[in-house]
Design an enzyme around this catalytic site. Structure first.
Site, PDB file in Angstrom:
ATOM      1  N   ARG A 257       0.832  -1.094   0.004  1.00 24.69           N
ATOM      2  CA  ARG A 257       0.100  -0.003  -0.066  1.00 24.69           C
ATOM      3  C   ARG A 257       0.917   1.249   0.024  1.00 24.69           C
ATOM      4  O   ARG A 257       1.546   1.500   1.140  1.00 24.69           O
ATOM      5  CB  ARG A 257      -0.782  -0.164   1.240  1.00 24.69           C
ATOM      6  N   HIS A 261      -3.234   4.521   4.612  1.00 24.00           N
ATOM      7  CA  HIS A 261      -4.514   3.429   4.783  1.00 24.00           C
ATOM      8  C   HIS A 261      -5.736   3.958   4.501  1.00 24.00           C
ATOM      9  O   HIS A 261      -6.321   3.604   3.366  1.00 24.00           O
ATOM     10  CB  HIS A 261      -4.680   3.141   6.534  1.00 24.00           C
ATOM     11  N   TYR A 270       3.825   5.745  11.243  1.00 24.70           N
ATOM     12  CA  TYR A 270       4.308   4.276  11.768  1.00 24.70           C
ATOM     13  C   TYR A 270       5.051   3.460  10.703  1.00 24.70           C
ATOM     14  O   TYR A 270       5.658   2.267  11.019  1.00 24.70           O
ATOM     15  CB  TYR A 270       2.849   3.417  12.042  1.00 24.70           C
TER      16      TYR A 270
HETATM   17  C1  LIG Z   1     -14.899  -5.545  11.936  1.00 21.91           C
HETATM   18  C2  LIG Z   1     -13.764  -4.261  11.805  1.00 21.91           C
HETATM   19  N1  LIG Z   1     -12.875  -3.960  12.726  1.00 21.91           N
HETATM   20  C3  LIG Z   1     -12.145  -2.786  12.512  1.00 21.91           C
HETATM   21  C4  LIG Z   1     -12.175  -2.082  11.523  1.00 21.91           C
HETATM   22  C5  LIG Z   1     -11.557  -0.934  11.420  1.00 21.91           C
HETATM   23  N2  LIG Z   1     -10.379  -1.174  10.147  1.00 21.91           N
HETATM   24  C6  LIG Z   1     -10.769  -0.758   8.917  1.00 21.91           C
HETATM   25  S1  LIG Z   1      -9.749  -0.940   7.833  1.00 21.91           S
HETATM   26  C7  LIG Z   1      -8.879  -1.902   8.973  1.00 21.91           C
HETATM   27  C8  LIG Z   1      -7.559  -2.519   8.480  1.00 21.91           C
HETATM   28  C9  LIG Z   1      -7.762  -3.635   7.470  1.00 21.91           C
HETATM   29  O1  LIG Z   1      -6.558  -3.880   7.163  1.00 21.91           O
HETATM   30  P1  LIG Z   1      -6.412  -5.210   5.824  1.00 21.91           P
HETATM   31  O2  LIG Z   1      -7.464  -6.255   6.105  1.00 21.91           O
HETATM   32  O3  LIG Z   1      -4.966  -5.601   5.889  1.00 21.91           O
HETATM   33  O4  LIG Z   1      -6.820  -4.250   4.753  1.00 21.91           O
HETATM   34  P2  LIG Z   1      -6.140  -3.121   4.002  1.00 21.91           P
HETATM   35  O5  LIG Z   1      -6.915  -1.766   4.748  1.00 21.91           O
HETATM   36  O6  LIG Z   1      -4.695  -3.005   4.217  1.00 21.91           O
HETATM   37  O7  LIG Z   1      -6.503  -2.911   2.505  1.00 21.91           O
HETATM   38  C10 LIG Z   1      -9.303  -2.051  10.170  1.00 21.91           C
HETATM   39  C11 LIG Z   1      -8.946  -2.503  11.586  1.00 21.91           C
HETATM   40  C12 LIG Z   1     -13.347  -2.373  10.636  1.00 21.91           C
HETATM   41  N3  LIG Z   1     -13.617  -1.713   9.457  1.00 21.91           N
HETATM   42  N4  LIG Z   1     -14.057  -3.491  10.758  1.00 21.91           N
END
Ligand SMILES: Cc1ncc(C[n+]2csc(CCOP(=O)(O)OP(=O)(O)O)c2C)c(N)n1
Length: 351
Positions: A257, A261, A270
């Site tokens: 990425r 985020h 970070y």
């Molecule tokens: C059930 C839930 N917990 C927490 C969040 C907050 N949240 C949004 S994105 C994220 C991280 C996701 O990481 P990843 O699965 O690696 O996907 P990326 O964002 O890197 O594409 C979190 C913890 C959420 N959207 N849904």
């Protein structure tokens, strides 16, 4: 024999197109010159969309946005292998998938500007609305695959999620069910190394994410997620296998990425500049461009022409998204339950 090895697992890793634009001919998927150009144009279109969305957010014209910068090969390469009759369950970071599958671009801008009608998938496209709760789309996809198998439909279901999603219970429950019932589903994890501020090293102690599939009785493959040919090939084969009754496959696309985020994040707090720079040289679009240049498929004029087209398409889409008739505020309340609750009625009056 008192002790023996009863299972050992081999995780394949596949790379075809390297950073210099050279390919391993023995692994190269069958793609015509015009298909390769189409893929390149979709990469450019998706990156242009991403830049527009980031700029619109900074101008206050759309809400929070999750950039796909750096992940385009994983998205376009995988979606290019999908057939119209297959069903797709995305997470929230799959704009390149939507664009490749022919989703109206203006509806994507509409959605990110806060208008949920942008996620009302048009007839003829089998794409579920994007899924913000991490990992919850996994059981949805597995349920759809179960239905397809039950009905005898010769289709596959594709489910996207991130490295963070692999720590969710939904992931493990869905994988278990997919394995037990040998369902026609292809799980695609874009391992972009970060789940907001949680690095891949803190997500799991496994050497790869791909190997998790073996615990559920099906294959996990790791692929260079910045190599559009490798992603396309592996996904294509997995979809064919699913449709031929061979059951699920898990594909881990190793990518990065490049941006924050979301627009609500500041990744410089970070992760190091050096890490980001190291990945810049692995850019998925740059390496396809080098390949095309070496194979007489790319010129400066061609680049200008397709960049111009991508810009026009995005300009037009923004104009359309911003001229859609606004929703009445009541719409916000209407569709959560069949009938409005007492509290909703009060909130609607107070609004
Ligand atoms: C059930 C839930 N917990 C927490 C969040 C907050 N949240 C949004 S994105 C994220 C991280 C996701 O990481 P990843 O699965 O690696 O996907 P990326 O964002 O890197 O594409 C979190 C913890 C959420 N959207 N849904």
């Amino acid at each position: 024999m008192p002790e023996e090895i009863i299972e050992s697992l081999n995780v394949r890793y596949i790379n075809i197109l390297n950073e210099n634009g050279d390919v391993d001919e023995s692994l190269m998927p069958s793609l015509s010159q015009s298909e390769i150009k189409k893929i390149y144009e979709l990469l450019i279109l998706s990156r242009t969309f991403d830049r527009y969305a980031l700029n619109l957010q900074r101008e206050g014209r759309i809400g929070t946005y999750a950039s796909i910068l750096g992940q385009e090969a994983s998205q376009i390469g995988s979606a290019f292998a999908i057939e119209k009759s297959d069903w797709v369950f995305p997470s929230f970071r799959e704009m390149g998938v939507y664009i490749t599958l022919g989703y109206p671009v203006y509806m994507l801008f509409q959605y990110w500007s806060g208008d949920e009608r942008g996620m009302q998938t048009p007839e003829g496209l089998n794409i579920f609305p994007l899924c913000v709760p991490v990992g919850t789309q996994v059981p949805h996809a597995v349920g759809a695959a179960m239905a397809a198998k039950y009905k005898g439909d010769k289709i596959a279901v594709i489910c996207y999620f991130g490295d963070g999603g692999t720590s969710k219970g939904d992931f493990h429950e869905g994988f278990n069910m997919a394995g037990v019932f040998k369902l026609p589903v292809v799980f695609i994890c874009q391992n972009n190394q970060w789940a907001i501020s949680v690095p891949r090293s803190r997500q799991t102690a496994s050497k790869t994410l791909a190997q998790k599939a073996f615990a559920y009785g099906f294959e996990g493959i790791q692929v260079d997620g910045n190599d559009v040919f490798a992603v396309y090939k592996v996904v294509r084969e997995a979809l064919d296998k699913a449709k031929d009754g061979g059951g699920p496959t898990f594909i881990e696309c190793v990518t990065y990425r490049m941006g924050d985020h979301t627009t609500a994040d500041d990744a410089s707090r970070y992760r190091s500049k050096d890490e980001v720079e190291a990945w810049r040289s692995k850019d998925p679009i740059a390496r396809l461009k080098l390949f095309m240049e070496k194979n007489m498929l790319w010129t400066d004029e061609y680049q200008k022409e397709i960049e111009g087209k991508a810009k026009d398409m995005n300009d037009e889409a923004v104009k359309m998204a911003e001229s859609v008739e606004k929703q009445h505020f009541e719409e916000m309340f209407k569709y959560t339950y069949e009938r409005l609750t007492f509290r909703q009625i009060k909130e609607m009056k107070d609004f």
